[in-house]
Structure formats: C-alpha cells, structure tokens
Design an enzyme around this catalytic site. Structure first.
Site, mmCIF file in Angstrom:
data_model
loop_
_atom_site.group_PDB
_atom_site.id
_atom_site.type_symbol
_atom_site.label_atom_id
_atom_site.label_comp_id
_atom_site.label_asym_id
_atom_site.label_seq_id
_atom_site.Cartn_x
_atom_site.Cartn_y
_atom_site.Cartn_z
ATOM 1 N N ASP A 129 -20.764 17.208 1.854
ATOM 2 C CA ASP A 129 -19.781 18.480 1.636
ATOM 3 C C ASP A 129 -18.310 18.043 1.633
ATOM 4 O OD1 ASP A 129 -18.903 20.961 0.919
ATOM 5 O OD2 ASP A 129 -19.411 21.730 2.750
ATOM 6 N N ASN A 144 -15.585 20.409 0.944
ATOM 7 C CA ASN A 144 -14.774 21.600 0.933
ATOM 8 C C ASN A 144 -15.463 22.593 1.857
ATOM 9 O OD1 ASN A 144 -17.036 22.523 -0.370
ATOM 10 N ND2 ASN A 144 -15.733 23.253 -2.381
ATOM 11 N N ASP A 174 -18.261 24.605 1.974
ATOM 12 C CA ASP A 174 -19.160 25.747 1.702
ATOM 13 C C ASP A 174 -20.550 25.488 1.902
ATOM 14 O OD1 ASP A 174 -19.731 23.536 -0.226
ATOM 15 O OD2 ASP A 174 -19.306 24.933 -2.104
ATOM 16 N N ASP A 197 -21.202 17.808 -2.699
ATOM 17 C CA ASP A 197 -20.468 17.798 -3.991
ATOM 18 C C ASP A 197 -19.879 16.527 -4.356
ATOM 19 O OD1 ASP A 197 -18.312 17.368 -2.363
ATOM 20 O OD2 ASP A 197 -18.308 19.454 -1.805
ATOM 21 N N ASP A 209 -29.641 11.740 -14.173
ATOM 22 C CA ASP A 209 -30.767 12.213 -14.220
ATOM 23 C C ASP A 209 -30.747 13.142 -15.758
ATOM 24 O OD1 ASP A 209 -33.378 13.284 -13.382
ATOM 25 O OD2 ASP A 209 -32.806 13.119 -11.392
ATOM 26 N N ASP A 251 -36.662 12.740 -15.896
ATOM 27 C CA ASP A 251 -37.469 13.635 -15.252
ATOM 28 C C ASP A 251 -38.652 13.946 -16.133
ATOM 29 O OD1 ASP A 251 -37.485 15.719 -13.098
ATOM 30 O OD2 ASP A 251 -37.674 17.026 -14.625
ATOM 31 N N GLU A 286 -39.651 9.200 -15.192
ATOM 32 C CA GLU A 286 -40.606 9.682 -14.109
ATOM 33 C C GLU A 286 -42.039 10.104 -14.506
ATOM 34 O OE1 GLU A 286 -41.319 13.476 -10.778
ATOM 35 O OE2 GLU A 286 -40.196 13.851 -12.769
ATOM 36 N N HIS A 320 -36.511 12.505 -3.712
ATOM 37 C CA HIS A 320 -36.259 14.021 -3.116
ATOM 38 C C HIS A 320 -37.491 14.676 -3.284
ATOM 39 C CE1 HIS A 320 -36.132 13.726 -7.438
ATOM 40 N NE2 HIS A 320 -36.223 15.179 -7.524
ATOM 41 N N ASP A 321 -38.520 14.268 -3.819
ATOM 42 C CA ASP A 321 -39.846 15.299 -3.707
ATOM 43 C C ASP A 321 -40.849 14.690 -2.968
ATOM 44 O OD1 ASP A 321 -38.665 16.392 -6.167
ATOM 45 O OD2 ASP A 321 -39.548 15.118 -7.513
HETATM 46 C C1 GLC Z 1 -39.263 16.202 -11.274
HETATM 47 C C2 GLC Z 1 -38.422 16.350 -10.193
HETATM 48 C C3 GLC Z 1 -38.591 17.463 -9.357
HETATM 49 C C4 GLC Z 1 -38.542 18.813 -10.208
HETATM 50 C C5 GLC Z 1 -39.417 18.681 -11.416
HETATM 51 C C6 GLC Z 1 -39.045 19.611 -12.486
HETATM 52 O O1 GLC Z 1 -40.383 16.146 -10.989
HETATM 53 O O2 GLC Z 1 -38.219 15.182 -9.619
HETATM 54 O O3 GLC Z 1 -37.397 17.486 -8.333
HETATM 55 O O4 GLC Z 1 -38.732 19.787 -9.556
HETATM 56 O O5 GLC Z 1 -39.385 17.621 -12.130
HETATM 57 O O6 GLC Z 1 -38.066 19.278 -13.136
HETATM 58 CA CA CA Z 2 -19.044 21.601 -1.316
#
Ligand code: GLC
Ligand code: CA
Length: 568
Positions: free
Chosen positions: A21, A23, A25, A29, A98, A199, A258, A331-332
């Site tokens: 971050d 700023n 919040d 970012d 992405d 995605d 993906e 991230h999943d």
């Molecule tokens: C993919 C992304 C995931 C998202 C899903 C719907 O699996 O990696 O984070 O929730 O698609 O877009």
């Molecule tokens: Ca921020």
C-alpha cells in the site's frame, strides 16, 4: 537452439491488493508495486503476472471487471499503470496481465444494458434462459453460490454465472462478444504488455443445450458441481485458435491459460504449438492431491507416491508436445510450505525443498508473492476475519450439510484462499510495512519473523535460496531444456529425478521430517557417486563441505534437497 523467452523465464505473481500500500488506505496499489521493483529485480524473476487491476466492484477482488479499459480506483490510475510497465521494461522485466473474459461484473455497462429488456441490444452478450418448471434452467452449481443461475425479475429470466451472482458469464457464441473482447485484448497488447494469464479460459465455450449434469447432487439444494461438464468444449478451441491467429500471433507475447479439469491429453490440445492456441496452461491435478471425495475442502492426507505420480504424469505427458507451467501456490491456493512441507520445525528446509522442485522440473516456474519468504497459512479465529467469497460460500454450504463449526474452521484454516492473501510482510514494524493504515485483511501474525528485511539480512533465508535457484536456471541450460527422468517412483520419502540435456542433473528431495539413508548401491543406482558435483543444497554445510569426501553422501537430513551435476 534459441528458446522462446517465456521458456527461460521465471514468473512472479503479484496479487496487488496485498502487495504494498502506498497511500495508507490499507489496500495495496500500483504505486506500491512500483516502489518494490528493485526487490523483484534483485530476486531474479523476469516476468510479473499481475492479478487483475481493472475497474471492478471487487466482489471477487478484481476478477469481476466492470471496465476492461480502466484501472480500479483503489489501485491508482492509468498513469500509475504506465509507470509500472515502464519501470519493468527499464529493468529488462516483462509484464503479463490477467485476462478475465469468461465473465464480467454485473456492473459492466454491457450487463446493465443486457438485463434491461429481452429485446435489449446487449441481451445476447450474456446467457439468458427462461425458467424450467418455475425453477433454474439446469442443475449446475456455481463455484461461489448454490445455483449457477440467478433469476432477474425485471425480465422474468435467469442468467448464467459459473462464479458469483456478480460475475455473469459472457455469451461467446455471439460474434459481437468475440469482436469486443478481441479488440480489448489488442488494445492492451498495443499498450506494450508482454502477455496474458487467462482466467478459467477453458470454460468460455459452453456445451450445446446447457443440459443437466448427470452426476449426483453435490449441494444440499440439489445442484451439481461438475466443471468437467462444461470445461474444454470444442468451441473453446475454435475461439482460442481464432484469437491466436487474429490477435496474439501478431505480437511477441506469452499466454498461459488457467484450465481446471485438464489432463495432459486435453491440455496438449491447448499448448501443442501446431494447434496455435496458447503457450502454457495451469493444470489442477497436482493441486487435487490432498482433496477428498467431496472436493478441496474435504482435505485428506496425501502420499508422496501420489504426488510424484501426478508430477511425472505431466512432465512426461507433455514432453515433446507442449510446454509445462510449474506452480505450487497462487492466490487461490493455500501456502505451499503449510500444505506440502512443514511450517513449524522445518519451515526453512521444507520451503527450500519445495522451491528446488519448482525450479528444477521441466517448464516455466511461477512464484507467488511471499512464497520466496516461506510464508505460511494463517489461522484466523473467526469467520468474520476472512474476506474471500468462496470461503463464505463453503461455510454456508457446510453448515447446511450439518458440519460443526470446528470442522468448518479447520477446513478454512487448511485451504481457504485467504491463506495466500494476507499482506506481504516487508519488515517487522507496524503492519509489516504493508500499510500505515488498517489493512483490508489482517496480516499473518508471524510477520515479525517472516518478512523481507529479515530474509535479505539472512544468508540462509528462503529468499536467498530462491535467488540461487534462479541463477542456476540461467547458468545451467539443462534446467530449461533437459528431459525429465523419474527414479524410485514408489519411494514414500524421497523424490528423485534426473534432467538430461547438455548435462545430466540429479535432483534428490528428502520429502519428510526424518533422515533417510541409502546404501552405496542404492546411491549408485541413481547416479550418485563421489564424482557427482553438488550444485545446490538447502543444508548449507553440505555445499561448504566437499561433497566428495562427505560421509553424508547417502544420508539425507529432514527435508534435505540436493541438485547434482553428474560427470558424463
Ligand atoms: C479464477 C481465479 C479466481 C477467481 C475465478 C473467477 O479461478 O484465479 O481467483 O475467483 O477465476 O474469476
Ligand atoms: Ca492503497
């Protein structure tokens, strides 16, 4: 032979909300990322994959896009994005964006228009169906809610959403959708980006008729979670080939799709070069190794032999047909050291062992932010501490099925996506240097020990080991081009393989918390003789010792990892 750049690359994924971050919040970012480019450059990675930064109401943290041409206000401006792109390019690094085009946000102007009337000019941008016997048009479950259909009273029809209600699926059968999305892709390519992570791209073509899945219900209300039913449709291949020919092939970019529900057979249809679709896909079979019969939340103990079988299946299955992507986290997914290693006594050793695996298999490695620190899962005490809509959907469903709260919280602690989304710990000060304000999700309380400044100061940190692995990739072409030869496939403690190319590499991973011993014969059988040259080990004394005379040559410490070059 010169390889395409993305085969030699090491990719680093940034989840912008949780990176830095700038700023106060509490939300990471773009200027925050720009301020950390030297850190990334020093790590040695050369491609950044940025999770979505487009305008979004954030139902699913940016995977619900309301404007493909704009930057989310929380993250900054287009000018901030340009300084990120320039900052990367100045350092010889590349940027992969992405691409989320299976669905948009329900706040995208197309959907707002689409839902107005059955005669709306944008009606066919989405997938609308009348009720069937007063209920949903089919029995499909959504990933993030019970049914994949939402009734819209304004026009008396349902729309399809494989993900949340706020993520309506686009209708790719409509040529106007194809035109709009293709020109958006071209627009971003013209901004100078270097590729896309796509995605759930193998869900974009829907099966004709949208029929019921024949499987038994997986949800208490009778819906069926069965992605295999709509994944990998022939129409999806038609679309990707068209996208490749009309747009992607005009640029020197990389693409990684993906793709849940792929096997090496079906994956090769996306990545075989002569099919002209994508460069790589992310497979999910390895991520399923600890999933029980009821799916990912039904976490089960896993066996090393199964884990190895899945790795080998992909290493040999795509060999000569397509290029692998390698990942153990994103991230999943939960944090890899907590999932496949030991996040307590042997956190450092096991994090490095997993890193050794990631960087010495055949394919392009993808590092997820914080993995290079050996970040662990977090176990927030209350459901309220979580932010992820998938986690809330799971909790609601499990309650309905009669699971008790402690079972539910335990599953969340094991596999919630928020394990990967706690803020990046930069130092041991307030909020780990992530923000001066209140973070949007709590930090992992172990940030006082696990953080970047600690890792930079410690020559034996996980971070330093990642740097060494990345250097190895640059120095030893066999890491990139060598074939994969599995050894000792049924062994339940050791993961052993060779890579054969210009040189022969031998990788030995003691995948457990016990010491494992070999006889001289067993060592020799895989090529481990006193002549083998130790290139890297996660037990620093091993490297300093002359490996040749070491009595520990065939004795492996808990979570020990070694990379040898064999004399030819
Ligand atoms: C993919 C992304 C995931 C998202 C899903 C719907 O699996 O990696 O984070 O929730 O698609 O877009
Ligand atoms: Ca921020």
């Amino acid at each position: 032979m010169k390889q395409p750049w993305w085969k030699e690359a090491v990719v680093y994924q940034i989840y912008p909300r949780s990176f830095q971050d700038s700023n106060g919040d509490g939300i990471g970012d773009l200027p925050g990322i720009v301020s950390r480019l030297d850190y990334l450059n020093d790590l040695g990675v050369n491609v950044i994959w940025l999770s979505p930064v487009y305008e979004s109401p954030n139902d699913d943290n940016g995977y619900d896009i309301s404007n493909y041409y704009g930057i989310m206000k929380d993250f900054g401006t287009m000018a901030d994005w340009k300084s990120l792109l320039n900052g990367l390019h100045e350092r010889g690094m590349k940027l992969v964006m992405d691409l989320v085009v299976n669905h948009t946000s329900d706040e995208h102007p197309w959907f707002i228009e689409s839902r107005k009337a059955q005669t709306s000019p944008k009606r066919e941008f989405y997938i609308w169906r009348p009720p069937r016997n007063g209920k949903e048009p089919n029995n499909w479950a959504s990933f993030f809610s019970p049914s994949a259909w939402k009734f819209d009273p304004a026009t008396g029809e349902y729309y399809l959403h494989l993900f949340s209600e706020k993520q309506p699926d686009l209708n790719w059968e409509n040529p106007q959708v194809q035109t709009e999305i293709f020109s958006m892709i071209q627009w971003w390519l013209d901004q100078g980006i270097d590729g896309f992570r796509m995605d759930v791209i193998n869900f974009i073509g829907k099966p004709a008729g949208l029929l019921d899945s024949p499987r038994a219900p997986t949800h208490p209300d009778g819906y069926v979670h069965d992605p295999s039913f709509y994944a990998n449709q022939p129409f999806t291949h038609t679309l990707l080939h068209k996208l490749n020919r009309e747009v992607l092939s005009l640029y020197d970019v990389m693409t990684v799709g993906e793709t849940p529900e792929v096997t090496p057979e079906t994956a090769s249809l996306y990545v075989a070069p002569d099919r002209q679709e994508l460069n790589m896909v992310f497979q999910f079979e390895l991520m399923g190794v600890d999933a029980g019969p009821n799916g990912k939340w039904d976490v089960q103990p896993w066996k090393l032999s199964d884990f190895k079988r899945l790795v080998s299946k992909w290493q040999t299955g795509l060999a000569g047909r397509g290029w692998n992507s390698l990942y153990l986290s994103n991230h999943d997914q939960p944090r890899q050291v907590s999932r496949f290693g030991d996040d307590k006594q042997y956190r450092l050793e096991s994090a490095k062992l997993l890193a050794t695996l990631l960087h010495t298999l055949q394919g392009t490695p993808y590092i997820y932010q914080g993995e290079e620190l050996g970040m662990t899962n977090v176990a927030f005490p209350r459901l309220d501490d979580y932010r992820d809509l998938e986690t809330f959907h799971f909790a609601a469903t499990a309650r309905k099925q009669g699971y008790d709260e402690s079972w539910i919280m335990n599953a969340i602690h094991r596999v919630s996506r928020d394990n990967a989304r706690t803020p990046m710990p930069w130092n041991s000060q307030k909020n780990a240097g992530f923000t001066t304000g209140t973070p949007w999700i709590d930090l992992n309380p172990n940030f006082s020990n696990i953080n970047v400044s600690q890792a930079l100061a410690d020559p034996n940190s996980v971070l330093r080991y990642y740097q060494a692995l990345i250097r190895l990739r640059r120095q030893e072409p066999t890491v990139v081009v060598g074939t994969y030869v599995p050894l000792l496939e049924n062994h339940e403690q050791l993961f052993v393989y060779q890579r054969r190319g210009p040189n022969t590499l031998l990788i030995i991973l003691n995948f457990c918390g016990q010491t494992t011993r070999w006889s001289v014969n067993e060592a020799q059988a895989v090529g481990l003789t006193p002549h083998a040259i130790l290139l890297l080990s996660n037990y620093p004394d091993m490297v300093n010792d002359s490996a040749k005379s070491s009595p520990s040559l065939s004795e492996f410490q808990p979570w020990e990892a070694r990379v040898y070059r064999l004399e030819s």
